[in-house]
Design a protein around this motif. Sequence first.
Motif, short mmCIF file in Angstrom:
data_model
loop_
_atom_site.label_atom_id
_atom_site.label_comp_id
_atom_site.label_asym_id
_atom_site.label_seq_id
_atom_site.Cartn_x
_atom_site.Cartn_y
_atom_site.Cartn_z
N VAL A 126 0.87 -1.27 -0.06
CA VAL A 126 -0.12 0.09 -0.03
C VAL A 126 0.90 1.26 -0.17
CG1 VAL A 126 -1.90 -1.15 1.39
CG2 VAL A 126 0.01 0.08 2.49
N ALA A 127 0.22 2.43 -0.54
CA ALA A 127 0.87 3.70 -0.28
C ALA A 127 0.79 4.28 0.94
CB ALA A 127 0.29 4.64 -1.56
N TRP A 128 1.83 3.77 1.81
CA TRP A 128 1.56 4.32 3.15
C TRP A 128 1.73 5.75 3.28
CZ3 TRP A 128 -0.15 1.22 6.58
CH2 TRP A 128 0.26 -0.22 6.51
N SER A 129 2.35 6.72 2.57
CA SER A 129 2.32 8.05 2.62
C SER A 129 1.01 8.62 2.36
CB SER A 129 3.27 8.54 1.70
OG SER A 129 2.81 8.70 0.36
N ARG A 130 -0.16 7.88 1.95
CA ARG A 130 -1.34 8.19 1.73
C ARG A 130 -2.26 7.98 2.77
NH1 ARG A 130 -2.52 9.99 -3.87
NH2 ARG A 130 -1.06 10.33 -5.14
N GLU A 131 -1.88 7.02 3.70
CA GLU A 131 -2.52 6.60 4.69
C GLU A 131 -3.85 7.71 5.31
OE1 GLU A 131 -2.67 3.50 8.28
OE2 GLU A 131 -1.12 4.70 8.04
N ARG A 132 -4.95 7.05 5.21
CA ARG A 132 -6.12 7.93 5.70
C ARG A 132 -6.89 7.39 6.68
NH1 ARG A 132 -6.61 12.51 2.34
NH2 ARG A 132 -7.31 13.46 4.08
N PHE A 133 -7.57 8.25 7.57
CA PHE A 133 -8.57 8.09 8.48
C PHE A 133 -9.77 8.53 8.50
CE2 PHE A 133 -9.47 8.41 13.03
CZ PHE A 133 -10.47 7.05 13.51
N THR A 134 -11.04 8.06 8.68
CA THR A 134 -12.30 8.66 8.23
C THR A 134 -12.59 9.72 9.22
OG1 THR A 134 -13.46 6.80 9.70
CG2 THR A 134 -13.38 6.66 7.25
N MET A 135 -11.63 9.98 10.26
CA MET A 135 -12.11 11.33 11.11
C MET A 135 -10.84 12.03 10.72
SD MET A 135 -14.86 11.07 13.08
CE MET A 135 -13.98 11.68 14.88
N ASP A 136 -10.00 11.95 9.65
CA ASP A 136 -8.97 13.19 9.41
C ASP A 136 -9.65 14.34 9.23
OD1 ASP A 136 -7.01 11.30 9.70
OD2 ASP A 136 -6.57 10.94 7.46
N GLU A 137 -8.88 15.35 9.23
CA GLU A 137 -9.54 16.60 8.69
C GLU A 137 -9.94 16.81 7.46
OE1 GLU A 137 -7.89 21.52 8.63
OE2 GLU A 137 -6.64 19.82 9.61
N GLY A 138 -9.28 16.13 6.34
CA GLY A 138 -9.70 16.14 4.89
C GLY A 138 -10.85 15.55 5.00
N LEU A 139 -11.10 14.51 5.52
CA LEU A 139 -12.08 13.53 5.30
C LEU A 139 -13.35 14.11 6.02
CD1 LEU A 139 -9.74 11.50 4.12
CD2 LEU A 139 -11.29 9.82 4.97
N SER A 140 -13.24 14.77 6.92
CA SER A 140 -14.31 15.50 7.73
C SER A 140 -14.56 16.35 6.91
CB SER A 140 -13.67 16.05 9.02
OG SER A 140 -13.13 14.97 9.99
N THR A 141 -13.79 17.25 6.06
CA THR A 141 -14.41 18.30 5.24
C THR A 141 -15.36 17.57 4.26
OG1 THR A 141 -12.41 19.70 5.58
CG2 THR A 141 -13.53 20.03 3.52
#
Length: 873
Positions: free
Chosen positions: A149-164
Motif C-alpha cells: 500500500v501507499a503508506w504516505s497516503r494513509e487516511r482515517f475517516t476522522m482526518d481533517e480532510g475526510l471530515s471536510t
Amino acid sequence: MTENSQQPQPPTSELPTQYAPADVEGPLYERWVERGYFEADAKSDKPPFTVVIPPPNVTGSLHLGHAFEHTLIDAMTRRKRMQGFETLWQPGMDHAGIATQNVVERELGKEGKSRHDLGREAFVERVWQWKGESGGQISGQMRRLGDGVAWSRERFTMDEGLSTAVQTIFKRLHDDELIYRAERIINWCPRCLTAISDIEVDYQEDDGELVSMKYGDGDDTIVVATTRAETMLGDTAVAVHPEDERYQHLVGKLIKLPLTDRSIPVVADEHVDPEFGTGAVKVTPAHDPNDFEIGRRHDLPSLTVMDEHAVITVHGPFQGLDRLEARSAIVAALRAEGRIVAEKRPYVHSVGHCSRCKTTVEPRLSMQWWVKVGPLAKAAGDAVREGKVKIHPQEMEKRYFDWVDNLHDWCISRQLWWGHRIPVWYGPDGEVVCVGPDEEAPSGEGWHQDTDVLDTWFSSGLWPFSTLGWPEQTESLAKFYPNSVLVTGYDILFFWVARMMMFGLYAMDGTPPFHTIALHGMVRDQFGKKMSKSFGNAVNPLDWMDKYGSDALRFTLARGANPGVDVPIGEDWVQGSRNFANKIWNATRFALMNGATVDGPLPDASEMSSTDRWILSRLNSVVAEVDAHYEDFQFAKLSDALFHFAWDEVFDWYVELSKTTFQAGGEPAEVSKRVLGEVLDVTLRLLHPVVPFVTETLWTTLTGGESVVIADWPADSGFRDAGAEREIGTLQSVITEVRRFRADQGLQPGQRVPARLSLDGSALAPHEAAIRQLLRLQPEGDAFTATATLPVAGVEVALDLSGVIDFEAERKRLTKDLEAARKERGQAEAKLGNEAFLAKAPDHVVDKIRTRLAKADEDIARIDAQLERLPKA
C-alpha cells in the motif's frame, strides 16, 4: 525489466540451504517501503490502476478475513505495477462509530466510570488517545502480510480532510432536499443507546412467547396476538381487513383497551392478512414500523411507552420495569382479568439484534436525520444495468438489484459522541441552519449544534474519492478516480458498496466510484463452518505466519479464492503451501549450483533439445493462462496453474530431465542452463504477486536485478511447440508407468535394476540417458534375463528382476490379495442382488456397498495385471 532495474548480473551469493521466512520477510518489506515501490505519482504519464482498501475498523486487528482480502488485492496490484501501471493501493482505517465507542466505554468501565462522568469533549479526547495507542496495530500486521500500500497516503475517516468531505456532501444533499429530519420508527439499541440502520440489525430465531388476548367486552370483543405484550400499553387501535365479514360490525367502534383507562378504535386496513391468526392485529404506532404506517393512514396518535433504556414509562403498576419484566407482569395481569385466550411458548420467531452488541433491538418512534435514497439508489442501479459498473461474479447482480431497487430511506443519525457531528445548528426561535465547511456556524444565545453524529457508513461511503482530496479538485483525484476495481466481500455489498455507489455518482457528476466490483466469499474453517471465537475455531493469521511464513498463508488463501464463494482453510493446507515455498527455494538453489543463467538472449529453438522447447512452450501457455485468470478474478485457478506448473513440470520434470544434460556438459548443457534460467526468471515473476517474499529473494539472486517488485510482468512470446509437448508427454508416460510397476513390485526408489530399452526408431531415443537415470535402470549385462516386459507408448522396457524379487513369494502374496478382493466382490454382489435388502436399506448404505464393489473390481484388475507381469514358473 523496468527502467529502474539494474542490468542482470550473475548470481553474487549462494542461497542458504534452507529458507527461513522469519529472517527474510521483515527486512525485505522495509526495503520495499524505503525505496518507495508502493507509492503512487499523480503526475505520472503511466496509465492508472487504483484500488482502495476496505477500511478496517480502528478497533480491530488483522483476522483471517482481512488476510484473505488483502492477499487478493495485493496480488492484483503487484501484477499491475509490474505491467507498467501507476498503481495506487489506498490504505486507511474507519473510525467505526459504535464499535469504537463501545470499546472505550468498556475501558472506562474498568475504572468505574462512564462517558457521562467525563463529558462529551473529554470522552472524545479519550477516544482519540485510545486510537493513537491501540488503534494502529493493524498497520503493522498489514506489513507482516506484505501489503503493497501507499503508506504516505494513509487516511482515517476522522482526518481533517475526510471530515471536510463529510460536511461538504451533507450540506449539498441537504440543500438538494435529499437529507431531511423526521420522526419515524427506527431500530433502537437499548444497550448502545443509539439508532441503527436496517443493515446493522442481525435477525435470528429466538424462543419467545405468542400470547392471544381479548380486547373489548361482550359483543365488542376482539382477540389479538402478540410476542411483545408490553407494547399493548401503547396501542391506539385494532386493525382488521376491510373485507373481513367477521369484524364489519366493529369497524369504527371504540373498544376497551385492557389494563388502561383508554378506549381505542377498530380500523379497517388492507395491510392486515385476514388469514393469519384471528385476522385482527393490535396497532402500536410508536413501537412497530408496520403499525406506524397504519397509524399514519388512519391519523392515529403515537404513544411512546418505553424510554431509551427500554424501560416502561407509563401506567403505574408497570412503570419502571424493564421491557422483559413488564412483558411477564402484563401477561400475568391480563390472565388475572381472564383476558388471556391462549399462550404458546416456546414460540420460535425471527428477532432483530444489534450487530455490535447483540442486544435485542427495539423499534422506537424517534426524531432522526434521513437520506432520501430514491434518486440515489436509482442511479446506483442504473450504473450497473447500463454497464458502467460490472459486478463479478455476474450472478451477484440479482442480489444487488434486489437491494438497491427496494431501499428505504436511510437513517443516518446516531446518538453517539464518537463520529462526525451533524453540521446543523438550531436557533432560539426554531431556526435550523445546515453549515458547510467554509461557512461560519451561527453563534449567540440559544444557538446549539445537533448532538448526534453520522452513521459510520456515511463517511466510509465517500472513501473512493474523499481519500483523493475531494472536494478539492486535486491531481490525485483527476489521476486515480474512478477506482479500477473494488475487491470486497459479498457480505458488505449492501452496507458499503451500495453507499459508495450512491455517493460516488452523486458527488462526482455521474461517474461511478469504480469500474468493477469483484466480490469474494467468507473464510471458513476446513469443515466449512463459520470461524468464530465462540465456536473455538477462530484463527489468528499471525500465528500461522509466524509458524509457516507469510507466503504460505497468502498462497493458501489465494488457492481457495473462487469468485463469490466461501473459502475453507485448515492448518494442513498452510503447511502444504510452506512446502511449496521450500520446493521453489530448493529448485532455484539447484539451478544456481548448476549454472542456470539469465545472461544474453535465449538460444534459437534449433539449438535447443526437445526438452528445452517443451518447457518453453509450456511456460508461454501458463503465462497466457495466468493472465486470463487474473482478468477474470480467478485467483484459485491462477494459483493452481502456477503450483502445478512450477512443482510438477519445472521442478519434477524439467529440472530432473536436465540433470543428465548438465552432467554430460558441452553446448547442450549451456543451452539448457540458459533455458532453465529463463524458466525460473519468468516463473518467479509469475509467482511474485501471490508469494512476494520468497520470490524476491530468489529472483534477485538469480538475476542480480534490483527487485522483482519493479520487474516487468512476463509476456506470452507466442512460442509453442506441439511436437515437443507430445514427445515429452510420451516420455512422461513411459517413466510414470515404469515407476508404477516398480512400486507395485515393492522395489525401493533408489534400487537399481538391469534393463533393456527398445528405443530404435522412437522419438525417445535421445532421452535414453535421462530415462535410465530417472528410473534407476542399469545397462543390461551378459547375464541379462528379461523377467518382465513393459510395452508403453510404443516403447518396450524389459527388466531383469531376478535376484531382486522372490517371484514365488510375490506370486503367493498377490494370489492371497486376489482371493480377498474376489471374496469382497462376491459379498458386495450378493447384497446388491438381494431385493429384500435393497428395499429396506437406506440410500447411503446401498451407495457404500456399490463403492465397495467398484473398489474390489479395480483391485482384481490391478492384481491380475501384476501377476501377468511376473515371470512364469
